[in-house]
Write a protein that holds these residues in place. Structure first.
Motif, mmCIF file in Angstrom:
data_model
loop_
_atom_site.group_PDB
_atom_site.id
_atom_site.type_symbol
_atom_site.label_atom_id
_atom_site.label_comp_id
_atom_site.label_asym_id
_atom_site.label_seq_id
_atom_site.Cartn_x
_atom_site.Cartn_y
_atom_site.Cartn_z
ATOM 1 N N LEU A 92 0.834 -1.196 0.000
ATOM 2 C CA LEU A 92 0.000 0.000 0.000
ATOM 3 C C LEU A 92 0.872 1.251 0.000
ATOM 4 O O LEU A 92 0.475 2.288 -0.539
ATOM 5 C CB LEU A 92 -0.924 -0.001 1.218
ATOM 6 C CG LEU A 92 -2.040 1.046 1.202
ATOM 7 C CD1 LEU A 92 -2.945 0.857 -0.005
ATOM 8 C CD2 LEU A 92 -2.862 1.000 2.483
ATOM 9 N N GLY A 93 2.059 1.149 0.569
ATOM 10 C CA GLY A 93 2.992 2.269 0.521
ATOM 11 C C GLY A 93 3.369 2.628 -0.910
ATOM 12 O O GLY A 93 3.488 3.809 -1.251
ATOM 13 N N ASP A 94 3.555 1.625 -1.754
ATOM 14 C CA ASP A 94 3.866 1.886 -3.162
ATOM 15 C C ASP A 94 2.706 2.596 -3.848
ATOM 16 O O ASP A 94 2.908 3.519 -4.647
ATOM 17 C CB ASP A 94 4.155 0.563 -3.885
ATOM 18 C CG ASP A 94 5.379 -0.145 -3.348
ATOM 19 O OD1 ASP A 94 6.384 0.537 -3.075
ATOM 20 O OD2 ASP A 94 5.326 -1.380 -3.202
ATOM 21 N N VAL A 95 1.480 2.157 -3.565
ATOM 22 C CA VAL A 95 0.296 2.820 -4.120
ATOM 23 C C VAL A 95 0.264 4.274 -3.679
ATOM 24 O O VAL A 95 0.058 5.186 -4.490
ATOM 25 C CB VAL A 95 -0.990 2.096 -3.674
ATOM 26 C CG1 VAL A 95 -2.225 2.866 -4.138
ATOM 27 C CG2 VAL A 95 -1.016 0.669 -4.200
ATOM 28 N N TYR A 96 0.477 4.479 -2.387
ATOM 29 C CA TYR A 96 0.422 5.828 -1.820
ATOM 30 C C TYR A 96 1.471 6.742 -2.460
ATOM 31 O O TYR A 96 1.150 7.824 -2.962
ATOM 32 C CB TYR A 96 0.629 5.744 -0.307
ATOM 33 C CG TYR A 96 0.764 7.074 0.377
ATOM 34 C CD1 TYR A 96 -0.332 7.909 0.558
ATOM 35 C CD2 TYR A 96 2.000 7.506 0.859
ATOM 36 C CE1 TYR A 96 -0.213 9.130 1.197
ATOM 37 C CE2 TYR A 96 2.126 8.725 1.498
ATOM 38 C CZ TYR A 96 1.030 9.531 1.663
ATOM 39 O OH TYR A 96 1.155 10.752 2.287
#
Length: 294
Positions: free
Chosen positions: A278-282
């Motif tokens: 989710l960090g990559d998405v963010y």
């Protein structure tokens, strides 16, 4: 219940556009609101919590007009701001009893049962007689949740609740939020991606007052699979790779940098595919949004 936010906007007197036509629909469960400092998260939370006026737009909690029927909203609202004051020389039990009176719980027996149950739920019953001013950061946040749960709210808003907590307290607090969010709407505003990834069924990313992504964390991560690449490079190579590929994050490791790129095709050697988080998405959505404003 459902919370419908439509075209919500707020511009401060200094010209800062804190909210720019925000549209969200939030159902029962944990909902995460992610964004960097200055994204507008606190402005949105304060507006929903009836503490701040909007310039335009509507907020409806089922049939209840949040912006116009503030008194009715407050009857079913629990709110834990990023920082809150307490009377330091008052015990947890006494202070929670005081808040219960303010919430309209006037029957002494009912109030006592409610206070005791909430102290037990938040794992504070063993310090019920202890002055709140002596509490640790984690204990203080759990007390904040206890007061937010008075009078069985239908909507609970928590603003940056785990910031500054040690790992043990953060886990304890997160578990408490997850339990609360099974029956009601809990909006969690944070800049800590793992809090949203671990706890929330739905989420939105806010940047400079604008919603730039919404969805379920697992689905957003699934959409990013196959697009994230990782490599370990020398610090001196960082600038060159920033120009040659779409780097979204980096971290230091043993004198080198571990960098992550977000793009459809491999950036080439030394990058290898890695599981999207989710960090990559963010980070990719924030970078994309910032570039669009340039």
């Amino acid at each position: 219940m459902k919370l419908h936010i439509q075209n919500l906007s707020k511009t401060y007197p200094n010209g800062t556009k804190a909210l720019n036509k925000v549209n969200l629909t939030i159902e029962n469960g944990m909902f995460g609101l992610l964004g960097p400092n200055g994204a507008g998260k606190s402005t949105l939370m304060r507006t929903i919590a009836t503490l701040q006026e909007a310039d335009d737009g509507t907020v409806m909690l089922d049939e209840l007009d949040v912006l116009k029927e503030k008194h009715e909203v407050r009857k079913i609202l629990g709110y834990l701001p990023q920082s809150f004051g307490v009377y330091p020389d008052v015990s947890a039990q006494e202070m929670l009893d005081h808040f219960a009176r303010l919430k309209g719980i006037h029957d002494k027996a009912e109030r006592s049962d409610t206070v005791n149950a909430l102290l037990e739920q938040t794992n504070l019953s063993h310090v019920r007689k202890v002055k709140v001013g002596t509490f640790s950061g984690g204990m203080r946040q759990r007390f904040g949740i206890a007061q937010a749960l008075l009078a069985s709210p239908k909507l609970v808003i928590v603003d940056e609740p785990t910031a500054g907590l040690d790992p043990v307290e953060r886990t304890r607090f997160s578990n408490l939020l997850a339990e609360i969010g099974e029956q009601i709407i809990v909006i969690l505003s944070t800049h800590i991606v793992d809090d949203v990834s671990d706890l929330c069924q739905g989420m939105a990313i806010l940047n400079k007052g604008t919603v730039i992504a919404t969805g379920k964390p697992l689905e957003l991560m699934s959409e990013a699979q196959g697009k994230v690449w990782e490599a370990t490079i020398e610090k001196s190579e960082h600038e060159a790779y920033q120009k040659s590929c779409n780097l979204i994050s980096y971290r230091h490791f043993s004198g080198k940098l571990i960098v992550r790129a977000f793009q459809d095709a491999s950036p080439g050697d030394p990058f290898s595919p890695t599981k999207a988080t989710l960090g990559d998405v963010y980070f990719s959505r924030i970078k994309e949004a910032d570039h669009a404003l340039v």
